[in-house]
Design a protein around this motif. Structure first.
Motif, PDB file in Angstrom:
ATOM      1  N   LEU A 155       0.824  -1.204   0.000  1.00  0.00           N
ATOM      2  CA  LEU A 155       0.000   0.000   0.000  1.00  0.00           C
ATOM      3  C   LEU A 155       0.865   1.264   0.000  1.00  0.00           C
ATOM      4  CD1 LEU A 155      -2.691  -1.300   2.502  1.00  0.00           C
ATOM      5  CD2 LEU A 155      -3.004  -0.894   0.044  1.00  0.00           C
ATOM      6  N   THR A 156       2.040   1.170   0.617  1.00  0.00           N
ATOM      7  CA  THR A 156       2.994   2.280   0.556  1.00  0.00           C
ATOM      8  C   THR A 156       3.458   2.511  -0.873  1.00  0.00           C
ATOM      9  OG1 THR A 156       3.752   1.934   2.822  1.00  0.00           O
ATOM     10  CG2 THR A 156       5.275   3.042   1.324  1.00  0.00           C
ATOM     11  N   ALA A 157       3.850   1.441  -1.546  1.00  0.00           N
ATOM     12  CA  ALA A 157       4.312   1.572  -2.922  1.00  0.00           C
ATOM     13  C   ALA A 157       3.210   2.098  -3.838  1.00  0.00           C
ATOM     14  CB  ALA A 157       4.816   0.219  -3.432  1.00  0.00           C
ATOM     15  N   MET A 158       1.973   1.743  -3.556  1.00  0.00           N
ATOM     16  CA  MET A 158       0.854   2.225  -4.369  1.00  0.00           C
ATOM     17  C   MET A 158       0.664   3.736  -4.259  1.00  0.00           C
ATOM     18  SD  MET A 158      -0.595  -0.176  -6.169  1.00  0.00           S
ATOM     19  CE  MET A 158      -2.132   0.663  -6.596  1.00  0.00           C
ATOM     20  N   HIS A 159       1.141   4.330  -3.155  1.00  0.00           N
ATOM     21  CA  HIS A 159       0.867   5.757  -2.922  1.00  0.00           C
ATOM     22  C   HIS A 159       2.128   6.604  -2.829  1.00  0.00           C
ATOM     23  CE1 HIS A 159      -3.459   5.367  -2.490  1.00  0.00           C
ATOM     24  NE2 HIS A 159      -3.259   4.277  -1.770  1.00  0.00           N
ATOM     25  N   ARG A 160       3.237   6.134  -3.415  1.00  0.00           N
ATOM     26  CA  ARG A 160       4.476   6.910  -3.320  1.00  0.00           C
ATOM     27  C   ARG A 160       4.448   8.169  -4.186  1.00  0.00           C
ATOM     28  NH1 ARG A 160       8.130   5.686  -7.575  1.00  0.00           N
ATOM     29  NH2 ARG A 160       9.908   6.456  -6.362  1.00  0.00           N
ATOM     30  N   ALA A 161       3.415   8.325  -4.999  1.00  0.00           N
ATOM     31  CA  ALA A 161       3.275   9.540  -5.797  1.00  0.00           C
ATOM     32  C   ALA A 161       2.188  10.466  -5.248  1.00  0.00           C
ATOM     33  CB  ALA A 161       2.968   9.183  -7.253  1.00  0.00           C
ATOM     34  N   HIS A 162       1.644  10.151  -4.073  1.00  0.00           N
ATOM     35  CA  HIS A 162       0.614  11.031  -3.499  1.00  0.00           C
ATOM     36  C   HIS A 162       1.225  12.405  -3.221  1.00  0.00           C
ATOM     37  CE1 HIS A 162      -2.225  12.728  -0.618  1.00  0.00           C
ATOM     38  NE2 HIS A 162      -3.107  11.846  -1.070  1.00  0.00           N
ATOM     39  N   PRO A 163       0.512  13.484  -3.533  1.00  0.00           N
ATOM     40  CA  PRO A 163       1.103  14.826  -3.401  1.00  0.00           C
ATOM     41  C   PRO A 163       1.509  15.221  -1.995  1.00  0.00           C
ATOM     42  CG  PRO A 163      -1.251  14.936  -3.939  1.00  0.00           C
ATOM     43  CD  PRO A 163      -0.832  13.530  -4.141  1.00  0.00           C
ATOM     44  N   ALA A 164       0.947  14.588  -0.965  1.00  0.00           N
ATOM     45  CA  ALA A 164       1.325  14.933   0.409  1.00  0.00           C
ATOM     46  C   ALA A 164       2.537  14.151   0.899  1.00  0.00           C
ATOM     47  CB  ALA A 164       0.145  14.699   1.351  1.00  0.00           C
ATOM     48  N   VAL A 165       2.961  13.138   0.138  1.00  0.00           N
ATOM     49  CA  VAL A 165       4.033  12.237   0.561  1.00  0.00           C
ATOM     50  C   VAL A 165       5.373  12.745   0.038  1.00  0.00           C
ATOM     51  CG1 VAL A 165       4.938   9.883   0.322  1.00  0.00           C
ATOM     52  CG2 VAL A 165       2.504  10.257   0.745  1.00  0.00           C
ATOM     53  N   VAL A 166       6.389  12.773   0.918  1.00  0.00           N
ATOM     54  CA  VAL A 166       7.721  13.229   0.519  1.00  0.00           C
ATOM     55  C   VAL A 166       8.749  12.101   0.511  1.00  0.00           C
ATOM     56  CG1 VAL A 166       7.286  15.595   1.303  1.00  0.00           C
ATOM     57  CG2 VAL A 166       8.364  13.953   2.864  1.00  0.00           C
ATOM     58  N   SER A 167       8.445  10.975   1.136  1.00  0.00           N
ATOM     59  CA  SER A 167       9.324   9.810   1.068  1.00  0.00           C
ATOM     60  C   SER A 167       8.504   8.570   1.377  1.00  0.00           C
ATOM     61  CB  SER A 167      10.501   9.926   2.046  1.00  0.00           C
ATOM     62  OG  SER A 167      10.101   9.605   3.368  1.00  0.00           O
ATOM     63  N   ALA A 168       9.066   7.414   1.017  1.00  0.00           N
ATOM     64  CA  ALA A 168       8.372   6.142   1.249  1.00  0.00           C
ATOM     65  C   ALA A 168       9.368   5.105   1.754  1.00  0.00           C
ATOM     66  CB  ALA A 168       7.709   5.654  -0.036  1.00  0.00           C
ATOM     67  N   LEU A 169       8.899   4.306   2.688  1.00  0.00           N
ATOM     68  CA  LEU A 169       9.667   3.179   3.214  1.00  0.00           C
ATOM     69  C   LEU A 169       8.795   1.941   3.092  1.00  0.00           C
ATOM     70  CD1 LEU A 169      11.891   1.677   4.761  1.00  0.00           C
ATOM     71  CD2 LEU A 169      10.984   2.665   6.886  1.00  0.00           C
ATOM     72  N   ALA A 170       9.053   1.134   2.073  1.00  0.00           N
ATOM     73  CA  ALA A 170       8.268  -0.071   1.811  1.00  0.00           C
ATOM     74  C   ALA A 170       9.037  -1.266   2.367  1.00  0.00           C
ATOM     75  CB  ALA A 170       8.026  -0.237   0.316  1.00  0.00           C
ATOM     76  N   ILE A 171       8.499  -1.879   3.423  1.00  0.00           N
ATOM     77  CA  ILE A 171       9.177  -2.954   4.135  1.00  0.00           C
ATOM     78  C   ILE A 171       8.566  -4.296   3.720  1.00  0.00           C
ATOM     79  CG2 ILE A 171       9.816  -3.832   6.406  1.00  0.00           C
ATOM     80  CD1 ILE A 171       9.127  -0.988   7.493  1.00  0.00           C
ATOM     81  N   SER A 172       9.393  -5.177   3.191  1.00  0.00           N
ATOM     82  CA  SER A 172       8.924  -6.492   2.708  1.00  0.00           C
ATOM     83  C   SER A 172       7.688  -6.331   1.829  1.00  0.00           C
ATOM     84  CB  SER A 172       8.605  -7.417   3.889  1.00  0.00           C
ATOM     85  OG  SER A 172       9.662  -7.462   4.808  1.00  0.00           O
ATOM     86  N   PRO A 173       7.743  -5.439   0.832  1.00  0.00           N
ATOM     87  CA  PRO A 173       6.530  -5.125   0.081  1.00  0.00           C
ATOM     88  C   PRO A 173       6.136  -6.225  -0.903  1.00  0.00           C
ATOM     89  CG  PRO A 173       8.401  -4.013  -0.904  1.00  0.00           C
ATOM     90  CD  PRO A 173       8.912  -4.698   0.344  1.00  0.00           C
ATOM     91  N   LEU A 174       4.844  -6.408  -1.056  1.00  0.00           N
ATOM     92  CA  LEU A 174       4.290  -7.367  -2.009  1.00  0.00           C
ATOM     93  C   LEU A 174       3.846  -6.564  -3.231  1.00  0.00           C
ATOM     94  CD1 LEU A 174       2.381  -9.128   0.813  1.00  0.00           C
ATOM     95  CD2 LEU A 174       4.175 -10.233  -0.541  1.00  0.00           C
ATOM     96  N   VAL A 175       4.710  -6.487  -4.222  1.00  0.00           N
ATOM     97  CA  VAL A 175       4.512  -5.533  -5.305  1.00  0.00           C
ATOM     98  C   VAL A 175       3.970  -6.151  -6.580  1.00  0.00           C
ATOM     99  CG1 VAL A 175       6.203  -3.888  -4.448  1.00  0.00           C
ATOM    100  CG2 VAL A 175       6.955  -5.771  -5.906  1.00  0.00           C
ATOM    101  N   ASP A 176       3.877  -7.483  -6.629  1.00  0.00           N
ATOM    102  CA  ASP A 176       3.284  -8.168  -7.769  1.00  0.00           C
ATOM    103  C   ASP A 176       2.211  -9.106  -7.230  1.00  0.00           C
ATOM    104  OD1 ASP A 176       2.561  -9.424 -10.082  1.00  0.00           O
ATOM    105  OD2 ASP A 176       4.551 -10.207 -10.568  1.00  0.00           O
ATOM    106  N   LEU A 177       0.974  -8.836  -7.574  1.00  0.00           N
ATOM    107  CA  LEU A 177      -0.143  -9.596  -7.017  1.00  0.00           C
ATOM    108  C   LEU A 177      -0.427 -10.898  -7.761  1.00  0.00           C
ATOM    109  CD1 LEU A 177      -2.694  -6.749  -6.186  1.00  0.00           C
ATOM    110  CD2 LEU A 177      -0.962  -7.790  -4.710  1.00  0.00           C
ATOM    111  N   GLU A 178       0.244 -11.142  -8.872  1.00  0.00           N
ATOM    112  CA  GLU A 178      -0.053 -12.370  -9.628  1.00  0.00           C
ATOM    113  C   GLU A 178       0.142 -13.627  -8.784  1.00  0.00           C
ATOM    114  OE1 GLU A 178       1.154 -14.857 -13.665  1.00  0.00           O
ATOM    115  OE2 GLU A 178       2.084 -12.915 -13.267  1.00  0.00           O
ATOM    116  N   PRO A 179       1.291 -13.827  -8.121  1.00  0.00           N
ATOM    117  CA  PRO A 179       1.416 -15.053  -7.318  1.00  0.00           C
ATOM    118  C   PRO A 179       0.458 -15.093  -6.140  1.00  0.00           C
ATOM    119  CG  PRO A 179       3.292 -13.595  -6.958  1.00  0.00           C
ATOM    120  CD  PRO A 179       2.540 -13.048  -8.125  1.00  0.00           C
ATOM    121  N   ILE A 180       0.105 -13.922  -5.605  1.00  0.00           N
ATOM    122  CA  ILE A 180      -0.893 -13.873  -4.520  1.00  0.00           C
ATOM    123  C   ILE A 180      -2.232 -14.416  -5.017  1.00  0.00           C
ATOM    124  CG2 ILE A 180      -2.089 -12.375  -2.887  1.00  0.00           C
ATOM    125  CD1 ILE A 180       0.946 -12.550  -2.414  1.00  0.00           C
ATOM    126  N   SER A 181      -2.557 -14.093  -6.262  1.00  0.00           N
ATOM    127  CA  SER A 181      -3.842 -14.517  -6.831  1.00  0.00           C
ATOM    128  C   SER A 181      -3.906 -16.013  -7.084  1.00  0.00           C
ATOM    129  CB  SER A 181      -4.108 -13.761  -8.136  1.00  0.00           C
ATOM    130  OG  SER A 181      -3.279 -14.249  -9.190  1.00  0.00           O
TER     131      SER A 181
END
Length: 275
Positions: A155-181
């Motif tokens: 969810l952090t990676a999904m919103h790293r371009a939000h205008p209020a956000v100045v940095s992001a720390l994505a910890i153990s992120p699940l960035v490809d949902l295909e294997p989850i599906s």
């Protein structure tokens, strides 16, 4: 045996992503996290269960570091979008608080009550709410450093371009949902083809803020791969990225590094991100 993804069948995929099965006695680990979180709440001034929407789970906690005008650190808990709550992992706020951040602990509606698209939208709504600051917390126009663990890392990676956000720390992120599906985690998520595409940050590397991607060296190989692939894709796209590998740390151990004021993740984040 039916191969579904990267040489894995359904049973292998289940094992590749079930973090709670990869450590001994997860209930005891979770109970320890909850106890540490309760102690932090008791010791830290703030406000609990403020609302950013009408759904029961659309709420957040605000914890103060005691410094006027402090930057804001927003933390999103994990649980594969279907388990756990902000109260389970609140102790992770110890590190940011000690380093001069006010902290927001985010809650969101879990699957199957909410779809993946709805969960993603809820975090966007929370960020909008903090930027507008109807509660008078002083969060309006303060820089937001967005972070999350596991599903929260996604969810952090999904919103790293939000205008209020100045940095992001994505910890153990699940960035490809295909294997989850393709594994048991989808029983509640019921991901659609559209969600797998649009809600997989790895597939949409766009302009965003300086980002730290962190993962424990002792985590499940698929989680290490996902973090590595995302960091590499951001780097290839020219995005400001730092990839942190935490030695000997497993999936839940990594939050001990965040809870540590002298931990590596916060040090790297503050080195690459504006205050």
């Amino acid at each position: 045996m039916t191969i579904l993804y990267r040489g894995m069948d359904r049973a292998a995929l289940d094992a590749a992503y079930l973090n709670t099965k990869a450590i001994p006695d997860f209930p005891a680990v979770l109970a320890s996290c909850q106890a540490r979180s309760a102690a932090l709440y008791n010791a830290t001034p703030g406000r609990r269960d403020l609302r950013y929407g009408t759904r029961p789970a659309q709420r957040f906690d605000w914890l103060s570091c005691g410094q006027p005008g402090a930057p804001l650190f927003v933390f999103i808990h994990g649980g594969y979008w279907q388990h756990c709550a902000k109260e389970d992992f609140a102790y992770a706020a110890s590190g940011p608080l000690a380093r001069g951040f006010d902290v927001v602990l985010a809650e969101y509606t879990l699957a199957p009550v909410a779809s993946m698209a709805e969960i993603v939208a809820e975090i966007g709504a929370l960020l909008d709410y903090l930027a507008a600051d109807p509660d008078g917390l002083g969060t309006a126009q303060r820089p937001i450093h967005l972070s999350g663990h596991s599903a929260g890392g996604h969810l952090t990676a999904m919103h790293r371009a939000h205008p209020a956000v100045v940095s992001a720390l994505a910890i153990s992120p699940l960035v490809d949902l295909e294997p989850i599906s393709l594994c048991c985690l989808n029983d509640k998520l019921q991901l659609t083809a559209h969600e797998i595409d649009t809600c997989s940050p790895l597939r949409h590397i766009g302009p965003g803020v300086p980002t730290v991607v962190a993962v424990g060296d002792a985590e499940l190989p698929e989680l290490i791969r996902q973090a590595h692939d995302y960091a590499a894709a951001c780097d290839a796209a020219g995005e400001p990225i730092a990839h942190v590998r935490l030695p000997a740390m497993k999936h839940f151990d990594v939050l001990d590094d965040l809870a540590n004021p002298h931990g590596e993740m916060l040090a790297v984040l503050q080195a690459i991100a504006p205050r």
